[in-house]
Design a protein around this motif. Structure first.
Motif, mmCIF file in Angstrom:
data_model
loop_
_atom_site.group_PDB
_atom_site.id
_atom_site.type_symbol
_atom_site.label_atom_id
_atom_site.label_comp_id
_atom_site.label_asym_id
_atom_site.label_seq_id
_atom_site.Cartn_x
_atom_site.Cartn_y
_atom_site.Cartn_z
ATOM 1 N N GLY A 50 2.761 20.283 -3.095
ATOM 2 C CA GLY A 50 3.460 20.711 -1.886
ATOM 3 C C GLY A 50 4.047 19.548 -1.114
ATOM 4 N N LYS A 51 4.575 19.857 0.058
ATOM 5 C CA LYS A 51 5.263 18.865 0.871
ATOM 6 C C LYS A 51 4.303 17.867 1.503
ATOM 7 N N GLY A 52 4.868 16.708 1.804
ATOM 8 C CA GLY A 52 4.102 15.685 2.490
ATOM 9 C C GLY A 52 4.956 14.450 2.711
ATOM 10 N N ASP A 53 4.378 13.454 3.372
ATOM 11 C CA ASP A 53 5.072 12.208 3.656
ATOM 12 C C ASP A 53 4.534 11.101 2.769
ATOM 13 N N LEU A 54 5.439 10.407 2.105
ATOM 14 C CA LEU A 54 5.090 9.243 1.294
ATOM 15 C C LEU A 54 5.487 7.998 2.073
ATOM 16 N N VAL A 55 4.559 7.043 2.177
ATOM 17 C CA VAL A 55 4.811 5.805 2.914
ATOM 18 C C VAL A 55 4.472 4.621 2.017
ATOM 19 N N VAL A 56 5.332 3.616 2.044
ATOM 20 C CA VAL A 56 5.052 2.349 1.350
ATOM 21 C C VAL A 56 5.033 1.273 2.427
ATOM 22 N N TRP A 57 3.891 0.567 2.515
ATOM 23 C CA TRP A 57 3.682 -0.374 3.612
ATOM 24 C C TRP A 57 3.448 -1.780 3.079
ATOM 25 N N LEU A 58 4.148 -2.733 3.653
ATOM 26 C CA LEU A 58 3.946 -4.151 3.365
ATOM 27 C C LEU A 58 4.204 -4.889 4.673
ATOM 28 N N ASP A 59 3.374 -5.865 4.987
ATOM 29 C CA ASP A 59 3.410 -6.464 6.313
ATOM 30 C C ASP A 59 4.734 -7.116 6.674
ATOM 31 N N ARG A 60 5.486 -7.617 5.710
ATOM 32 C CA ARG A 60 6.712 -8.355 6.015
ATOM 33 C C ARG A 60 7.979 -7.495 5.939
ATOM 34 N N ALA A 61 7.803 -6.200 5.742
ATOM 35 C CA ALA A 61 8.953 -5.306 5.613
ATOM 36 C C ALA A 61 8.799 -4.098 6.531
ATOM 37 N N THR A 62 9.912 -3.450 6.835
ATOM 38 C CA THR A 62 9.867 -2.191 7.573
ATOM 39 C C THR A 62 9.256 -1.122 6.667
ATOM 40 N N PRO A 63 8.241 -0.377 7.140
ATOM 41 C CA PRO A 63 7.634 0.657 6.290
ATOM 42 C C PRO A 63 8.671 1.636 5.753
ATOM 43 N N TRP A 64 8.501 2.010 4.501
ATOM 44 C CA TRP A 64 9.415 2.945 3.835
ATOM 45 C C TRP A 64 8.797 4.335 3.905
ATOM 46 N N ALA B 87 9.403 8.703 3.207
ATOM 47 C CA ALA B 87 10.185 9.784 2.599
ATOM 48 C C ALA B 87 9.352 11.061 2.613
ATOM 49 N N GLN B 88 9.997 12.179 2.904
ATOM 50 C CA GLN B 88 9.326 13.468 2.778
ATOM 51 C C GLN B 88 9.702 14.045 1.424
ATOM 52 N N VAL C 64 0.863 -1.182 0.000
ATOM 53 C CA VAL C 64 0.000 0.000 0.000
ATOM 54 C C VAL C 64 0.897 1.229 0.000
ATOM 55 N N VAL C 65 0.666 2.123 -0.951
ATOM 56 C CA VAL C 65 1.421 3.368 -1.056
ATOM 57 C C VAL C 65 0.470 4.514 -0.722
ATOM 58 N N TYR C 66 0.835 5.334 0.262
ATOM 59 C CA TYR C 66 -0.052 6.449 0.590
ATOM 60 C C TYR C 66 0.744 7.722 0.851
ATOM 61 N N PHE C 67 0.071 8.852 0.614
ATOM 62 C CA PHE C 67 0.686 10.175 0.759
ATOM 63 C C PHE C 67 -0.131 10.984 1.735
ATOM 64 N N ARG C 68 0.553 11.535 2.731
ATOM 65 C CA ARG C 68 -0.098 12.374 3.733
ATOM 66 C C ARG C 68 0.430 13.800 3.575
ATOM 67 N N PRO C 69 -0.365 14.700 2.971
ATOM 68 C CA PRO C 69 0.089 16.080 2.764
ATOM 69 C C PRO C 69 0.370 16.788 4.084
ATOM 70 N N SER C 70 1.296 17.748 4.053
ATOM 71 C CA SER C 70 1.607 18.519 5.253
ATOM 72 C C SER C 70 0.382 19.263 5.761
ATOM 73 N N THR C 71 -0.434 19.744 4.837
ATOM 74 C CA THR C 71 -1.723 20.336 5.203
ATOM 75 C C THR C 71 -2.776 19.254 5.055
ATOM 76 N N PRO C 72 -3.390 18.784 6.150
ATOM 77 C CA PRO C 72 -4.315 17.651 6.084
ATOM 78 C C PRO C 72 -5.468 17.874 5.113
ATOM 79 N N VAL C 73 -5.879 16.793 4.488
ATOM 80 C CA VAL C 73 -7.001 16.786 3.553
ATOM 81 C C VAL C 73 -8.051 15.820 4.093
ATOM 82 N N ALA C 74 -9.311 16.184 3.997
ATOM 83 C CA ALA C 74 -10.388 15.319 4.485
ATOM 84 C C ALA C 74 -10.342 13.969 3.785
ATOM 85 N N ALA C 75 -10.557 12.904 4.568
ATOM 86 C CA ALA C 75 -10.551 11.540 4.029
ATOM 87 C C ALA C 75 -11.901 10.904 4.345
#
Length: 211
Positions: free
Chosen positions: A155-169, A171-172, A34-45
């Motif tokens: 703009g800026k934000g945090d990108l995360v790549v998640w897989l259960d068998r690995a340490t989450p990746w 990057a800002q 799962v790849v997800y992006f969390r913007p520095s300014t929150p967006v409604a989900a």
């Protein structure tokens, strides 16, 4: 203040590659990430409009990894001709829907962001993973391991790549400005982690509990 997603225009794309013991795995195995992006300014989900299914099939949860937004309901249909159970002891989203037979199954609402590890109290080898996200920007890689997040707020934000068998990746980065992202994950964790049943006790000798 929540930013308006309608003003979004940026894109983040990249490639996920997996390895095990230093050896590369087939590209399609990255499709569970799962790849997800969390913007520095929150967006409604907003929550999903209807329950999202995590089915029990052939003594497995399917999909094995399920991303949903906060407030969404997950339903646990049973397509096996045997009894199953779905429970989690996750701190913020613990639940137990009890034993259930073949059919549509019950739904559980998840109101707190975080990671929910799901087990079956009948079958020790069954494990599912629910990511409850506080961002609407998430995607899975394709069969080649490629991903593309679009309609993001620039703009800026945090990108995360998640897989259960690995340490989450993590990057800002700056959506719309940074180039393609190369993500490499090393699988170092067991597919079925050690765990107790929902009563905090070891599972019985029979892995299926007689079902």
């Amino acid at each position: 203040m929540l930013a308006c997603a309608g003003a979004s225009a940026a894109t983040i794309e990249g490639q996920v590659t997996l390895s095990l013991d230093g050896k590369p795995l087939r590209p399609e195995e990255a499709a569970e990430a799962v790849v997800y992006f969390r913007p520095s300014t929150p967006v409604a989900a907003p929550p999903a409009r209807r329950p999202v299914d995590m089915t029990t099939l052939r003594k497995q949860f399917s999909p094995r990894i399920l991303p949903v937004t906060v407030g969404s309901e997950v339903r646990f249909p049973n397509q096996d001709p045997i009894l199953h159970n779905a429970f989690s002891t996750s701190k913020e989203n613990s639940f137990d829907i009890g034993l259930y037979g073949q059919g549509e199954g019950k739904a559980q609402r998840f109101d707190k962001p975080g990671y929910v590890r799901v087990y079956c109290n009948v079958h020790h080898s069954m494990v599912g993973h629910i990511l409850v996200l506080d961002t609407p920007f998430f995607v899975r890689p394709d069969a080649q391991g490629r991903f593309r997040l679009k309609d993001l707020p620039a703009g800026k934000g945090d990108l995360v790549v998640w897989l259960d068998r690995a340490t989450p990746w993590h990057a800002q980065l700056v959506a719309g400005k940074d180039g393609p992202v190369e993500v490499k994950l090393e699988l170092a964790q067991k597919k079925v982690p050690p765990h107790m049943n929902k009563f905090g006790k070891p599972y019985g000798r029979s892995s299926d509990g007689g079902y």
